[in-house]
Design an enzyme around this catalytic site. Sequence first.
Site: not given
Ligand code: MN
Length: 437
Positions: A139, A144, A153, A250, A369
């Site tokens: 991540y 992103h 959030r 998700q 991403t």
């Molecule tokens: Mn991914």
Amino acid sequence: MHTLNETHDINLKSWENSANGCVQFPIQNLPFAIIRRKGSDEDWRGGVAIGNKVIDMAALASKNLFSGDAQTAVSAAAETSLNTLMGLGAKINAALRLALSKALREGSVQEQELASILIPAADIEFHLPCQIGDFTDFYTSIFHATAVGKLFRPDGPLLPNYKWVPIGYHGRSSSIGVSGQVFHRPVGQTKKPDESVPTVGPCQRLDYEMEMGIFIGEGTQMGDRISISNAEQHIFGVCILNDWSARDIQAWEYQPLGPFLAKNFASTISPWIVTTEALAPYRSKFSRSSDDPAPLEYLTSADNSQYGSLDIELDVLIETQAMREKSEAAQRLSRSNFNYSYWTPAQLVTHHSSNGCKMRAGDLLGSGTQSGPSQEEAGSMLELSEGGKKSFSLANGETRKFLHDGDSIIMRAACRKEGAAPIGFGEVVSTVMPAKG
Ligand code: MN
């Protein structure tokens, strides 16, 4: 592995003319894939791209042209998957790269032998490059993570661990396919904020994620910890990765254990793996804003600060069914760069093994991403549509918030730098089909 050598020389030319001036696969690139002739039932084997041709590595192995480490590596590249080659490690792979570079150069005495085993790229089909034992997705774009965090959030988009730990989760390798993958829209459990109970049905918020895939080369034993100074030696190379995501699934399932069925129905990679050594000219400084904490010592080295990042341009395009029917060109959705990553590939590998986790040749690490700071650099539709609140228009009048059935997503990646030959990763294309009834 950031050392430049004669294989990177911008002035090198090949007797294979299509390689000279080629911005994808010149003689300075030499990426690997698993190939066979299209529509045939030949055995899969390794292939190396040169211009618009591909070297048949099984045919090369049987010629016994090379010697020592280079021939050891050619024999491994003749296998049906690249795991053995990857596991041989950086030194033996470097010997193969040098031998191939010399054999392909103008004036090589091996021209005749090599020319006889080239296959036109147009006649090739691809398989997954290796057996991917484990898939871990990180991540690493703070842009992103912040944009997505804001949607899930609003009061605290970036969790306090983000700037200290490379955040990741264990994915699933069974659903990873190679470019050309066609998959059904996933079905799953979702719950909108205004609903009292969840429902089951086709995903309504299907998205792509523009990522780089990092393939582990030489593996480790359980308990081994890869130091930051050795980490690049354990990276075989890099591909393009589209990590398809079901945003509505998700949002409902991700707490408290992280992504699950929103992430494991399909992921698609480019067939070509550009080796760590080929990427040497495009390395760049890794730095952080002075407001941010410096990485802990085990994630820090002078080399990583100087050369740890990779300057790779990333493009995402969409081709809708309507565009395809009218033979209209695909339209670009965004352009970003792997340079924006908050963590370097070496830091990901070091952190992943910092608890003694065993790493194996062919394991795949997704970068997460790769969004940049501006809206035009967003690596997912979630960001382009601001969480599905705003639809955006395509040139042909169609609009999108998320992907429709029949949409194809095309991702491309390329390196360009003054004084170095441009190289490319080719592309990864994949298409969404309606959910299975
Ligand atoms: Mn991914």
